[in-house]
Design an enzyme around this catalytic site. Structure first.
Site, short mmCIF file in Angstrom:
data_model
loop_
_atom_site.label_atom_id
_atom_site.label_comp_id
_atom_site.label_asym_id
_atom_site.label_seq_id
_atom_site.Cartn_x
_atom_site.Cartn_y
_atom_site.Cartn_z
N TYR A 84 -8.35 -0.99 5.24
CA TYR A 84 -8.38 -2.35 4.73
C TYR A 84 -8.50 -3.37 5.83
O TYR A 84 -9.14 -4.39 5.69
CB TYR A 84 -7.09 -2.59 3.93
CG TYR A 84 -7.10 -3.76 3.01
CD1 TYR A 84 -6.82 -5.04 3.47
CD2 TYR A 84 -7.37 -3.61 1.66
CE1 TYR A 84 -6.81 -6.12 2.62
CE2 TYR A 84 -7.36 -4.69 0.79
CZ TYR A 84 -7.08 -5.94 1.29
OH TYR A 84 -7.07 -7.01 0.43
N HIS A 139 0.84 -1.20 0.00
CA HIS A 139 0.00 0.00 0.00
C HIS A 139 0.88 1.25 0.00
O HIS A 139 1.83 1.35 0.78
CB HIS A 139 -0.90 0.04 1.24
CG HIS A 139 -2.05 -0.90 1.16
ND1 HIS A 139 -2.73 -1.34 2.27
CD2 HIS A 139 -2.66 -1.49 0.10
CE1 HIS A 139 -3.70 -2.16 1.89
NE2 HIS A 139 -3.67 -2.26 0.58
#
Length: 301
Positions: free
Chosen positions: A277, A268
């Site tokens: 997430y 990420h």
């Protein structure tokens, strides 16, 4: 002025979409539906000409649509249709500027998949067969869950991507950014089993995971096989690749509490993405902060 002062330009715009832009009937119909709804709201507010429209009235359309129960995604679609129509009006010289520019809608909430718990993952991975395709599927499951890969990253792996001696895999992620992540002992063991069997299908190229025809396995095929194994192994939740990645992130975070490390493993770009997430709440972050940050530790009185 009649209501046709609003409707006539819309009809001309829809003709432009069909004839010049050659958009599909479905897409044009969607534009028509959204613009008809906007016109109805404007007429209720006493607006009878598009030249009367300003940013305040556009915001009122958004607000009234939201109060009528329009979901964020549909609200964004309505504003997008209006913005496109007004851009066209500007290009035709009918309006000096687009009053919908800069107007935003509430963000669509991100619906994240529920993760599999550890017992479900273990049940899913208990595939112990000598059938080469079953071995391939078990290996893909182990690699995806062991390294937290995206589906595109998994199917994009080549023979040179995995270093079985160091237990690492080199991954090409979003934006062509490369990262190295650990595979885990079990994933390495299954890769060693799969690699000799791979040759049975006369591989066309260097793809690590191939179909029974020897070509690189497709994302659709992986999705299908994972779902089938979920049913066969008695996993109650629908098994799909993103759920395995989400489970990896959740289990890693629950065990380590190290948000930054999980961010690196997932590839990420922003830490905020990892936080969303893994469905962390602020209280958990505050607890980690209080326990770890030097400035959070209070001296004994």
């Amino acid at each position: 002025m009649s209501a046709d002062e609003l409707a006539a330009p819309v009809r001309a715009f829809l003709t432009y979409l069909r004839v010049e832009r050659r958009l599909s009937h479905y897409t044009t119909e969607s534009y028509e539906r959204q613009l008809n709804a906007v016109m109805a709201l404007l007429e209720q507010s006493g607006v009878s000409d598009w030249r009367q429209l300003d940013a305040t009235r556009v915001r009122a359309v958004v607000t009234r649509s939201k109060r009528a129960g329009l979901e964020p995604a549909s609200l964004a679609q309505r504003l997008s249709a209006l913005r496109s129509f007004l851009d066209w009006q500007v290009s035709q010289g009918a309006l000096p500027a687009n009053p919908a520019k800069g107007i935003t809608t509430p963000k669509n909430p991100r619906h994240l998949p529920k993760n599999l718990d550890v017992d479900e993952v273990n049940r899913l991975l208990e595939i112990d067969m000598n059938d080469p395709l079953a071995v391939r599927d078990r290996t893909m499951l182990e690699v995806m869950y062991g390294a937290g890969l995206r589906l595109s990253e998994l199917v994009g792996l080549d023979l040179g991507s995995a270093d079985l001696d160091t237990g690492e895999v080199r991954v090409l992620g979003k934006g062509s950014k490369e990262r190295k992540v650990p595979l885990g002992r079990t994933a390495v063991e299954w890769l060693r089993r799969w690699l000799p069997m791979r040759e049975l299908y006369e591989p066309e190229d260097a793809a690590l995971f191939i179909s029974s025809k020897g070509s690189r396995i497709s994302m659709r095929n992986v999705q299908k096989r994972f779902a089938e194994w979920g049913v066969r192994q008695g996993v109650t939740s629908h098994v799909h690749p993103h759920r395995l990645r989400h489970s990896f992130a959740t289990h890693m975070l629950e065990s380590s509490g190290d948000l930054r490390a999980v961010q690196e493993l997932l590839g990420h770009a922003n830490l905020s993405t990892t936080q969303i997430y893994t469905h962390l709440d602020f209280q958990h972050l505050a607890t980690v902060y209080d326990a770890a940050h030097p400035r959070a530790k209070r001296g004994k009185s």
